[in-house]
Scaffold this motif. Structure first.
Motif, PDB file in Angstrom:
ATOM      1  N   VAL A   1      -1.207 -17.084 -29.628  1.00  0.00           N
ATOM      2  CA  VAL A   1      -2.613 -16.660 -29.746  1.00  0.00           C
ATOM      3  C   VAL A   1      -2.810 -15.266 -29.166  1.00  0.00           C
ATOM      4  N   ASN A   2      -2.173 -14.982 -28.004  1.00  0.00           N
ATOM      5  CA  ASN A   2      -2.375 -13.702 -27.311  1.00  0.00           C
ATOM      6  C   ASN A   2      -1.217 -12.728 -27.548  1.00  0.00           C
ATOM      7  N   LYS A   3      -0.486 -12.904 -28.652  1.00  0.00           N
ATOM      8  CA  LYS A   3       0.715 -12.082 -28.872  1.00  0.00           C
ATOM      9  C   LYS A   3       0.396 -10.598 -29.035  1.00  0.00           C
ATOM     10  N   GLY A   4      -0.857 -10.264 -29.376  1.00  0.00           N
ATOM     11  CA  GLY A   4      -1.235  -8.854 -29.530  1.00  0.00           C
ATOM     12  C   GLY A   4      -1.469  -8.149 -28.211  1.00  0.00           C
ATOM     13  N   LEU A   5      -1.491  -8.912 -27.112  1.00  0.00           N
ATOM     14  CA  LEU A   5      -1.751  -8.318 -25.796  1.00  0.00           C
ATOM     15  C   LEU A   5      -0.447  -7.987 -25.086  1.00  0.00           C
ATOM     16  N   ASN A   6      -0.463  -6.927 -24.280  1.00  0.00           N
ATOM     17  CA  ASN A   6       0.645  -6.639 -23.368  1.00  0.00           C
ATOM     18  C   ASN A   6       0.074  -6.373 -21.986  1.00  0.00           C
ATOM     19  N   ALA A   7       0.941  -6.293 -21.007  1.00  0.00           N
ATOM     20  CA  ALA A   7       0.496  -6.183 -19.612  1.00  0.00           C
ATOM     21  C   ALA A   7      -0.401  -4.964 -19.384  1.00  0.00           C
ATOM     22  N   SER A   8      -0.055  -3.841 -19.991  1.00  0.00           N
ATOM     23  CA  SER A   8      -0.834  -2.618 -19.753  1.00  0.00           C
ATOM     24  C   SER A   8      -2.229  -2.678 -20.382  1.00  0.00           C
ATOM     25  N   ALA A   9      -2.439  -3.609 -21.349  1.00  0.00           N
ATOM     26  CA  ALA A   9      -3.746  -3.715 -22.012  1.00  0.00           C
ATOM     27  C   ALA A   9      -4.724  -4.589 -21.238  1.00  0.00           C
ATOM     28  N   LEU A  10      -4.248  -5.309 -20.232  1.00  0.00           N
ATOM     29  CA  LEU A  10      -5.112  -6.233 -19.497  1.00  0.00           C
ATOM     30  C   LEU A  10      -6.103  -5.460 -18.638  1.00  0.00           C
ATOM     31  N   ALA A  11      -7.361  -5.914 -18.636  1.00  0.00           N
ATOM     32  CA  ALA A  11      -8.416  -5.229 -17.877  1.00  0.00           C
ATOM     33  C   ALA A  11      -9.355  -6.252 -17.260  1.00  0.00           C
ATOM     34  N   SER A  12      -9.955  -5.891 -16.182  1.00  0.00           N
ATOM     35  CA  SER A  12     -10.909  -6.766 -15.489  1.00  0.00           C
ATOM     36  C   SER A  12     -12.080  -7.093 -16.417  1.00  0.00           C
ATOM     37  N   GLY A  13     -12.497  -8.368 -16.419  1.00  0.00           N
ATOM     38  CA  GLY A  13     -13.625  -8.798 -17.251  1.00  0.00           C
ATOM     39  C   GLY A  13     -13.215  -9.404 -18.575  1.00  0.00           C
ATOM     40  N   MET A  14     -11.929  -9.235 -18.967  1.00  0.00           N
ATOM     41  CA  MET A  14     -11.461  -9.825 -20.235  1.00  0.00           C
ATOM     42  C   MET A  14     -11.510 -11.352 -20.174  1.00  0.00           C
ATOM     43  N   LEU A  15     -11.904 -11.965 -21.292  1.00  0.00           N
ATOM     44  CA  LEU A  15     -11.920 -13.424 -21.413  1.00  0.00           C
ATOM     45  C   LEU A  15     -10.714 -13.849 -22.251  1.00  0.00           C
ATOM     46  N   LEU A  16      -9.801 -14.617 -21.646  1.00  0.00           N
ATOM     47  CA  LEU A  16      -8.572 -15.034 -22.320  1.00  0.00           C
ATOM     48  C   LEU A  16      -8.418 -16.557 -22.283  1.00  0.00           C
ATOM     49  N   SER A  17      -7.587 -17.051 -23.182  1.00  0.00           N
ATOM     50  CA  SER A  17      -7.184 -18.455 -23.123  1.00  0.00           C
ATOM     51  C   SER A  17      -5.944 -18.555 -22.263  1.00  0.00           C
ATOM     52  N   GLY A  18      -5.890 -19.580 -21.428  1.00  0.00           N
ATOM     53  CA  GLY A  18      -4.713 -19.803 -20.599  1.00  0.00           C
ATOM     54  C   GLY A  18      -4.446 -21.287 -20.439  1.00  0.00           C
ATOM     55  N   PHE A  19      -3.223 -21.616 -20.053  1.00  0.00           N
ATOM     56  CA  PHE A  19      -2.837 -23.008 -19.852  1.00  0.00           C
ATOM     57  C   PHE A  19      -2.227 -23.172 -18.482  1.00  0.00           C
ATOM     58  N   VAL A  20      -2.561 -24.247 -17.831  1.00  0.00           N
ATOM     59  CA  VAL A  20      -1.981 -24.537 -16.518  1.00  0.00           C
ATOM     60  C   VAL A  20      -0.482 -24.778 -16.724  1.00  0.00           C
ATOM     61  N   SER A  21       0.351 -23.959 -16.074  1.00  0.00           N
ATOM     62  CA  SER A  21       1.797 -24.149 -16.189  1.00  0.00           C
ATOM     63  C   SER A  21       2.382 -24.768 -14.930  1.00  0.00           C
ATOM     64  N   SER A  22       1.647 -24.653 -13.801  1.00  0.00           N
ATOM     65  CA  SER A  22       2.138 -25.241 -12.554  1.00  0.00           C
ATOM     66  C   SER A  22       0.978 -25.401 -11.575  1.00  0.00           C
ATOM     67  N   VAL A  23       1.005 -26.487 -10.818  1.00  0.00           N
ATOM     68  CA  VAL A  23      -0.013 -26.735  -9.785  1.00  0.00           C
ATOM     69  C   VAL A  23       0.598 -26.401  -8.435  1.00  0.00           C
ATOM     70  N   GLU A  24      -0.002 -25.431  -7.717  1.00  0.00           N
ATOM     71  CA  GLU A  24       0.501 -24.985  -6.418  1.00  0.00           C
ATOM     72  C   GLU A  24      -0.467 -25.380  -5.308  1.00  0.00           C
ATOM     73  N   ASP A  25      -0.063 -25.124  -4.050  1.00  0.00           N
ATOM     74  CA  ASP A  25      -0.911 -25.515  -2.896  1.00  0.00           C
ATOM     75  C   ASP A  25      -2.255 -24.800  -2.910  1.00  0.00           C
TER      76      ASP A  25
END
Length: 558
Positions: A92-116
């Motif tokens: 879904v987010n294949k068009g994004l790269n790290a340098s394109a990320l900016a504060s305020g962006m709304l993205l889809s994400g999935f929990v990959s690990s539960v930490e403390d």
């Protein structure tokens, strides 16, 4: 193609997704996220259930909006189109790269690990580590999940709160108020190659036309709002240069055409579209009022309860040639039947076709175990024969049930297109599973249908079929997977030394119930039907009555 969809159903193996314009697709369990797929593979390899692996129905609720990407469009054997989707963030987010990320962006994400102290979130961007602090998830957990912790594989709408090290580390929030207030802006530098469905934008009306509205947004983009997605309360009040809020519904991968919606429930991320009840599916509306007619697409109606419904062009008449546009002027009334509902369009789907209005079955929920149904053969497989019962309803006749006797070459007896009379052995609407039989002895049986252990009262006589013949006796199966045992001493009034030589798998038999324990699902049966009533009637039976008694071929008499 990227699309915004709404979960319609969640089962163990797939999500059924409502898509814009009355379409629907499905997400296989393997297309959720990498972390979830790895856990599935681990469970299969170990051969035992993993405590941390939750089912799709545990994590996904009907009415939840999700971003999807189309992975394939295929035609099923029955001619219906099947849209296969993925919600994996890497796709879904294949068009994004790290340098394109900016504060305020709304993205889809999935929990990959539960930490403390929080959760690692997979946002599908290579080289980026996304972290959701626990305090930024508390509001969401309390409001929507009843206080239970987030689970691996769970889909989240995330707002980027902070970007560090040129996008290699981001901090997220799923706080409901922050998500709902999120807005895509020019400062976030969205491009046509990374634009995402579900983003809410400020747009300007460029042109108002009968089939929709053309908008400009994010300074350099243009998009289209189809007539179905114009806010019904403001449909007559849009004008050029007007500024509106809109939500992106889809982005075509090659033409780059962007489609949006102006419906209010989509303008606050995190909210769900207005829920429509499935209870009315199948209902016939005697007078539905035409609100608008579109000669290339169909018509919008107002139903008897004031809600809106859409009929595609092919559902307005028997054939395209017989369609009379003059009959669909605003205010005209028509009889129709509700055949589905679209969560993404917030309206019912109806048909004016006579054969659909009069149809016996529209969905799996309309079919009951024991029903005799008409079906048309559309595929012959090694496991059996696939039969189309109605549009969208197909069943399987297992090889064992193609005939009263086992057929070694069923293709010599059956052909594609053959119309057959079948009886329903099992029906599971949730899994869209329909198992049928063609055994004449079962299809034509007038005896009671045994479909649950509670109905198995001592003395009940019914038909079943043998699934196992062993030294201890026979196991007989009925409807809905109800099974019972005929012990060796109840196989006949005469001793049977080798049951497997007398009885065979698939053989239709008439049995009487001796005893049943419904809670333990234990059922004791007998093939000795006539001996018990005969003993009771012996005293009062005159010679004349004996002569009048009727016997069936194959009955065992003492």
């Amino acid at each position: 193609m990227l699309l915004l969809g709404c979960i319609k159903e969640a089962s163990d193996y797939e999500l059924v997704i409502s898509l814009p314009n009355g379409l629907s697709g499905f997400v296989p369990v393997t297309q959720i996220s990498d972390a979830y797929s790895k856990m599935l593979s681990k469970e299969v390899a170990q051969g035992e259930l993993l405590e941390d692996l939750h089912s799709l129905s545990d994590m996904y609720s009907p009415g939840t909006l999700v971003r999807c990407i189309v992975t394939s469009v295929e035609k099923n054997a029955d001619g219906r189109r099947s849209i296969k989707l993925s919600i994996d963030p890497k796709k879904v987010n294949k068009g994004l790269n790290a340098s394109a990320l900016a504060s305020g962006m709304l993205l889809s994400g999935f929990v990959s690990s539960v930490e403390d102290h929080g959760y690692l979130i997979d946002i599908g961007v290579n080289g980026t580590h996304a972290f959701l602090p626990r305090q930024k998830a508390q509001n969401y957990i309390k409001a929507l999940k009843g206080g239970s912790d987030l689970k691996v594989g769970q889909n989240l709408n995330c707002v980027i709160v902070e970007v560090k090290n040129e996008g290699r580390v981001v901090r997220l929030s799923v706080d409901r108020s922050e998500v709902a207030a999120s807005l895509a802006t020019e400062q976030q530098n969205w491009t046509l190659s990374n634009l995402l469905p579900g983003l809410v934008v400020k747009a300007r009306v460029q042109k108002v036309a009968p089939l929709g509205i053309k908008l400009s947004f994010l300074s350099s983009f243009t998009g289209i709002v189809d007539f179905i997605h114009i806010d019904p309360e403001k449909s007559m009040n849009y004008s050029p240069d007007q500024v509106v809020k809109a939500c992106i519904l889809s982005i075509h991968p090659t033409s780059k055409v962007v489609r949006l919606t102006l419906r209010q429930s989509f303008l606050h991320p995190g909210r769900s579209p207005n829920q429509l009840s499935s209870d009315r599916i199948g209902a016939v509306v005697e007078e539905a009022t035409v609100k608008a007619f579109y000669k290339q697409f169909g018509a919008i109606f107002e139903l008897d309860d004031g809600s809106l419904a859409f009929a595609r062009l092919k559902h307005l008449s028997k054939t395209r040639k017989s369609l009379k546009p003059g009959a669909f002027k605003t205010g005209c009334k028509h009889k129709c039947r509700i055949i589905d509902y679209s969560l993404m369009d917030e309206m019912s789907i109806v048909s004016l076709k006579y054969q659909i209005i009069e149809a016996r079955f529209l969905q799996y929920q309309d079919i009951h175990v024991g029903d005799v149904v008409q079906g048309k053969v559309f595929a012959l497989k090694p496991i059996g024969m696939q039969v189309k019962v109605a549009d969208g309803i197909k069943g399987l006749v297992p090889s064992l049930h193609l005939s009263d006797v086992i057929l070694k070459q069923p293709e010599k007896k059956f052909s594609i297109g053959d119309e057959l009379k079948c009886r329903v052995l099992e029906c599971s609407p949730e899994g869209k599973k329909l198992i049928l039989t063609l055994k004449k002895s079962l299809v034509q049986s007038k005896l009671p249908i045994l479909s649950c252990y509670e109905d198995a009262k001592p003395g009940l006589i019914t038909h079943g079929f043998v699934v196992c013949a062993r030294e201890f006796g026979c196991i007989v199966k009925f409807y809905n997977d109800v099974k019972g045992l005929v012990p060796k001493n109840e196989l006949s009034s005469e001793p049977v030394s080798s049951p497997d030589k007398v009885f065979h798998e698939g053989q239709v038999v008439k049995v009487t119930v001796l005893k049943c324990e419904p809670q333990q699902e234990r059922l004791l049966l007998s093939f000795r039907l006539s001996s018990r009533p005969a003993l009771e009637e012996k005293k009062g039976c005159t010679p004349k009555k004996k002569q009048d008694m009727k016997y069936e071929i194959g009955e065992v008499l003492n």
